[in-house]
Design a protein around this motif. Structure first.
Motif, PDB file in Angstrom:
ATOM      1  N   ILE A 198      12.265  -6.596  -3.678  1.00 52.88           N
ATOM      2  CA  ILE A 198      12.009  -6.381  -2.185  1.00 52.88           C
ATOM      3  C   ILE A 198      13.505  -6.384  -1.871  1.00 52.88           C
ATOM      4  CG2 ILE A 198      11.455  -7.598  -0.118  1.00 52.88           C
ATOM      5  CD1 ILE A 198       8.767  -8.335  -1.229  1.00 52.88           C
ATOM      6  N   LYS A 199      14.467  -7.280  -2.216  1.00 54.49           N
ATOM      7  CA  LYS A 199      15.680  -7.085  -1.709  1.00 54.49           C
ATOM      8  C   LYS A 199      16.401  -5.972  -1.983  1.00 54.49           C
ATOM      9  CE  LYS A 199      19.543 -10.473  -2.125  1.00 54.49           C
ATOM     10  NZ  LYS A 199      20.563  -9.906  -2.740  1.00 54.49           N
ATOM     11  N   ARG A 200      16.093  -5.342  -3.049  1.00 49.31           N
ATOM     12  CA  ARG A 200      16.522  -3.800  -3.553  1.00 49.31           C
ATOM     13  C   ARG A 200      16.074  -3.060  -2.633  1.00 49.31           C
ATOM     14  NH1 ARG A 200      14.829   0.087  -5.668  1.00 49.31           N
ATOM     15  NH2 ARG A 200      13.016  -0.758  -6.553  1.00 49.31           N
ATOM     16  N   ILE A 201      15.100  -2.869  -2.395  1.00 43.72           N
ATOM     17  CA  ILE A 201      14.401  -1.606  -1.411  1.00 43.72           C
ATOM     18  C   ILE A 201      14.869  -1.957  -0.171  1.00 43.72           C
ATOM     19  CG2 ILE A 201      12.238  -1.018  -0.357  1.00 43.72           C
ATOM     20  CD1 ILE A 201      10.418  -2.309  -2.922  1.00 43.72           C
ATOM     21  N   MET A 202      14.957  -2.918   0.356  1.00 40.78           N
ATOM     22  CA  MET A 202      15.468  -3.225   1.584  1.00 40.78           C
ATOM     23  C   MET A 202      17.022  -2.818   1.900  1.00 40.78           C
ATOM     24  SD  MET A 202      13.397  -4.035   3.841  1.00 40.78           S
ATOM     25  CE  MET A 202      11.943  -3.524   3.106  1.00 40.78           C
ATOM     26  N   GLU A 203      17.848  -3.233   0.878  1.00 43.06           N
ATOM     27  CA  GLU A 203      19.355  -2.897   0.748  1.00 43.06           C
ATOM     28  C   GLU A 203      19.435  -1.312   0.783  1.00 43.06           C
ATOM     29  OE1 GLU A 203      20.980  -5.645  -2.067  1.00 43.06           O
ATOM     30  OE2 GLU A 203      20.995  -7.084  -0.481  1.00 43.06           O
ATOM     31  N   GLU A 204      18.593  -0.714  -0.005  1.00 39.89           N
ATOM     32  CA  GLU A 204      18.792   0.583  -0.540  1.00 39.89           C
ATOM     33  C   GLU A 204      18.339   1.447   0.958  1.00 39.89           C
ATOM     34  OE1 GLU A 204      18.030   1.013  -5.055  1.00 39.89           O
ATOM     35  OE2 GLU A 204      16.231   2.202  -3.739  1.00 39.89           O
ATOM     36  N   ASN A 205      17.711   1.074   1.907  1.00 37.67           N
ATOM     37  CA  ASN A 205      17.009   1.507   2.904  1.00 37.67           C
ATOM     38  C   ASN A 205      17.828   1.153   4.038  1.00 37.67           C
ATOM     39  OD1 ASN A 205      15.079   3.617   1.850  1.00 37.67           O
ATOM     40  ND2 ASN A 205      14.346   1.871   0.892  1.00 37.67           N
ATOM     41  N   GLY A 206      18.782   0.515   4.099  1.00 40.17           N
ATOM     42  CA  GLY A 206      19.714   0.136   5.246  1.00 40.17           C
ATOM     43  C   GLY A 206      18.992  -1.144   6.069  1.00 40.17           C
ATOM     44  N   TYR A 230       7.497   7.970  -1.648  1.00 39.97           N
ATOM     45  CA  TYR A 230       6.626   7.859  -0.544  1.00 39.97           C
ATOM     46  C   TYR A 230       6.928   6.550   0.212  1.00 39.97           C
ATOM     47  CZ  TYR A 230       2.107   6.980   2.332  1.00 39.97           C
ATOM     48  OH  TYR A 230       1.391   6.570   3.284  1.00 39.97           O
ATOM     49  N   GLU A 231       7.214   5.368  -0.675  1.00 38.48           N
ATOM     50  CA  GLU A 231       7.445   4.101  -0.078  1.00 38.48           C
ATOM     51  C   GLU A 231       8.928   4.310   0.745  1.00 38.48           C
ATOM     52  OE1 GLU A 231       7.097   0.714  -2.739  1.00 38.48           O
ATOM     53  OE2 GLU A 231       9.273   0.745  -2.661  1.00 38.48           O
ATOM     54  N   ARG A 232       9.899   5.194   0.037  1.00 36.49           N
ATOM     55  CA  ARG A 232      11.081   5.097   0.725  1.00 36.49           C
ATOM     56  C   ARG A 232      11.058   5.813   1.988  1.00 36.49           C
ATOM     57  NH1 ARG A 232      13.342   7.915  -3.809  1.00 36.49           N
ATOM     58  NH2 ARG A 232      13.626   5.986  -5.084  1.00 36.49           N
ATOM     59  N   THR A 233      10.255   6.881   2.223  1.00 33.73           N
ATOM     60  CA  THR A 233      10.140   7.859   3.193  1.00 33.73           C
ATOM     61  C   THR A 233       9.591   6.763   4.290  1.00 33.73           C
ATOM     62  OG1 THR A 233       9.256   9.565   1.898  1.00 33.73           O
ATOM     63  CG2 THR A 233       8.675   9.695   4.308  1.00 33.73           C
ATOM     64  N   ILE A 234       8.616   6.056   4.174  1.00 32.29           N
ATOM     65  CA  ILE A 234       8.131   5.105   5.240  1.00 32.29           C
ATOM     66  C   ILE A 234       9.237   3.960   5.436  1.00 32.29           C
ATOM     67  CG2 ILE A 234       6.355   3.220   5.831  1.00 32.29           C
ATOM     68  CD1 ILE A 234       4.612   4.813   3.768  1.00 32.29           C
ATOM     69  N   ILE A 235       9.817   3.399   4.556  1.00 31.78           N
ATOM     70  CA  ILE A 235      10.868   2.497   5.001  1.00 31.78           C
ATOM     71  C   ILE A 235      12.031   3.204   5.794  1.00 31.78           C
ATOM     72  CG2 ILE A 235      12.344   0.669   4.088  1.00 31.78           C
ATOM     73  CD1 ILE A 235       9.615  -0.039   3.132  1.00 31.78           C
ATOM     74  N   GLN A 236      12.320   4.214   5.667  1.00 33.70           N
ATOM     75  CA  GLN A 236      13.179   5.094   6.421  1.00 33.70           C
ATOM     76  C   GLN A 236      12.762   5.444   7.791  1.00 33.70           C
ATOM     77  OE1 GLN A 236      16.281   6.285   5.685  1.00 33.70           O
ATOM     78  NE2 GLN A 236      16.609   5.375   3.694  1.00 33.70           N
ATOM     79  N   TRP A 245       1.081  -1.229  -0.066  1.00 32.14           N
ATOM     80  CA  TRP A 245       0.021  -0.197  -0.034  1.00 32.14           C
ATOM     81  C   TRP A 245       0.943   1.302  -0.011  1.00 32.14           C
ATOM     82  CZ3 TRP A 245      -4.801  -0.481  -1.703  1.00 32.14           C
ATOM     83  CH2 TRP A 245      -5.503  -1.598  -1.320  1.00 32.14           C
ATOM     84  N   PHE A 246       2.298   1.029   0.239  1.00 32.67           N
ATOM     85  CA  PHE A 246       2.994   2.294   0.248  1.00 32.67           C
ATOM     86  C   PHE A 246       3.350   2.513  -1.073  1.00 32.67           C
ATOM     87  CE2 PHE A 246       4.408   0.530   4.795  1.00 32.67           C
ATOM     88  CZ  PHE A 246       3.256   0.914   5.319  1.00 32.67           C
ATOM     89  N   ARG A 247       3.142   1.665  -2.028  1.00 29.04           N
ATOM     90  CA  ARG A 247       3.623   2.089  -3.623  1.00 29.04           C
ATOM     91  C   ARG A 247       2.634   3.077  -4.204  1.00 29.04           C
ATOM     92  NH1 ARG A 247       7.742  -1.190  -7.073  1.00 29.04           N
ATOM     93  NH2 ARG A 247       8.876  -0.577  -5.008  1.00 29.04           N
ATOM     94  N   LYS A 248       2.865   4.318  -4.675  1.00 24.44           N
ATOM     95  CA  LYS A 248       1.847   5.058  -5.224  1.00 24.44           C
ATOM     96  C   LYS A 248       2.086   5.337  -6.699  1.00 24.44           C
ATOM     97  CE  LYS A 248      -0.069   6.753  -1.059  1.00 24.44           C
ATOM     98  NZ  LYS A 248      -0.964   6.150  -0.661  1.00 24.44           N
ATOM     99  N   LYS A 249       1.123   5.544  -7.433  1.00 30.41           N
ATOM    100  CA  LYS A 249       1.154   5.801  -8.819  1.00 30.41           C
ATOM    101  C   LYS A 249       1.529   7.261  -9.125  1.00 30.41           C
ATOM    102  CE  LYS A 249      -1.759   3.744 -11.819  1.00 30.41           C
ATOM    103  NZ  LYS A 249      -2.738   3.408 -12.512  1.00 30.41           N
TER     104      LYS A 249
END
Ligand SMILES: C[S@@+](CC[C@H](N)C(=O)[O-])C[C@H]1O[C@@H](n2cnc3c(N)ncnc32)[C@H](O)[C@@H]1O
Length: 336
Positions: A251-259, A178-184, A163-167
């Motif tokens: 998912i692996k990429r998103i997690m690694e990019e965000n620490g 937005y997704e990045r902000t939340i994962i951070q 739900w954090f991925r917006k168009k």
């Protein structure tokens, strides 16, 4: 816009479908939580806690924890509060269930709809003892840094991260800010070296030989006909794949990019009875079409469109044409 997540009828439908499907969201939560045990006395954040299905599962699976639930939908939170004996007027919700059933008659006639009122009363009886160990906040996931219980030892996001991925409204492509902000923010809410457990639907699930006579719900002819009709009525185009679901590499990429470092992951099948597909279409279809695509509609208009789509799908295909499988992919990521 009608926010399906902020509609009391929809919150009740969500609870009803998960009960009728044998506790789907509870299964998702317990599969993630069983990957790595939450240590005793932990402070846990249940991000996107919804109606508290995941919150109750945390109390079942972890010892002596304190849980903070956060959700952007007040009506979903009302049901969570009811479950922990914290809602001022629980009868307000129980009355809606009794007098104004959340499902249209056509759906009640076709599905094995269980008694939600008794179920909720039983849950409240069981979990009220945790009322002083839980707190709920009405907040967007991008605003969690001022929660006073922070920092946490564990964050759970049960069926939430998609739900954090917006168009992007101009390009139509995913806008990842937005997704990045939340994962951070999740990262900044965790103690050093602590864990983030989450799950999503497993878009890249590989079927093995034993599954070959079954079919994933997203490819089921009944589901496809239902979605075709919804899109036709809303004058939009239907692509027979889910928008913005993730595969493992992403998912692996998103997690690694965000620490974060992924420490454990697991894919799991979930079987469904053929007639349950009707309920999934009605409740899940609303989530996908009306919420994700920002379609403007009133509740009445939505129900009329859904009934039309159901009639169309029943003419085109039988829900029982093939056994249905759903899948989940579960992750534990550690803050690095
Ligand atoms: C599929 S439900 C899962 C609820 C719950 N975790 C469970 O196990 O039943 C998704 C939840 O995420 C919430 N949600 C979606 N986007 C959110 C956001 N940006 N901030 C907070 N909550 C959000 C919705 O309101 C909804 O309650």
């Amino acid at each position: 816009m009608v926010d399906v997540f902020n509609d009391i009828r929809y919150a009740i439908q969500y609870e009803q479908v998960t009960l009728d499907l044998g506790g789907t969201y509870r299964q998702f939560a317990s599969d993630t939580l069983s990957l790595i045990k939450i240590p005793k006395n932990s402070k846990v954040l249940d991000l996107g806690c919804g109606t508290g299905i995941s919150t109750c599962t945390i109390f079942d699976m972890a010892e002596k924890v304190k849980v903070t639930g956060v959700d952007k939908a007040q009506h979903f939170l009302d049901i969570a509060l009811l479950k922990f004996g914290l809602l001022d007027n629980p009868n307000s919700i129980l009355q809606i269930i009794k007098q104004d059933h959340p499902y249209p008659q056509v759906l009640r006639d076709k599905c094995d709809v269980k008694d939600l009122e008794s179920h909720l009363k039983k849950i409240a009886q069981k979990y009220k003892k945790f009322g002083n160990k839980v707190s709920f906040y009405h907040k967007d996931a991008s605003e969690i840094l001022d929660i006073k219980e922070r920092p946490f030892d564990y964050v759970l996001a049960n069926q939430v991260i998609h739900w954090f991925r917006k168009k992007d409204t101009k390009s139509g492509e995913p806008n990842l800010d937005y997704e990045r902000t939340i994962i951070q923010q999740v990262r900044n809410s965790l103690k050093e070296g602590s864990l983030f457990g989450f799950n999503t639907s497993g878009a890249d699930y590989k079927f093995d030989k034993n599954d070959m006579n079954q079919i994933h719900i997203l490819n089921h002819p009944f589901y496809i006909a239902f979605m075709e009709s919804l899109h036709y009525q809303l004058s939009s185009k239907w692509f027979p794949k889910r928008e913005y679901t993730f595969d493992h590499n992403e998912i692996k990429r998103i997690m690694e990019e965000n620490g974060f470092n992924i420490e454990a992951s697991k894919q799991k099948k979930m079987y469904r009875q053929p007639n349950q597909i009707i309920e999934v279409c009605i409740v899940g279809g609303q989530m996908q079409i009306f919420q994700k695509s920002n379609v403007e509609s009133t509740t009445e208009e939505r129900e009329r469109i859904l009934e039309e789509a159901l009639k169309y799908a029943l003419r085109k295909s039988s829900p029982g044409v093939k056994p249905v499988i759903e899948t989940g992919i579960h992750y534990i990521a550690r803050k690095i």
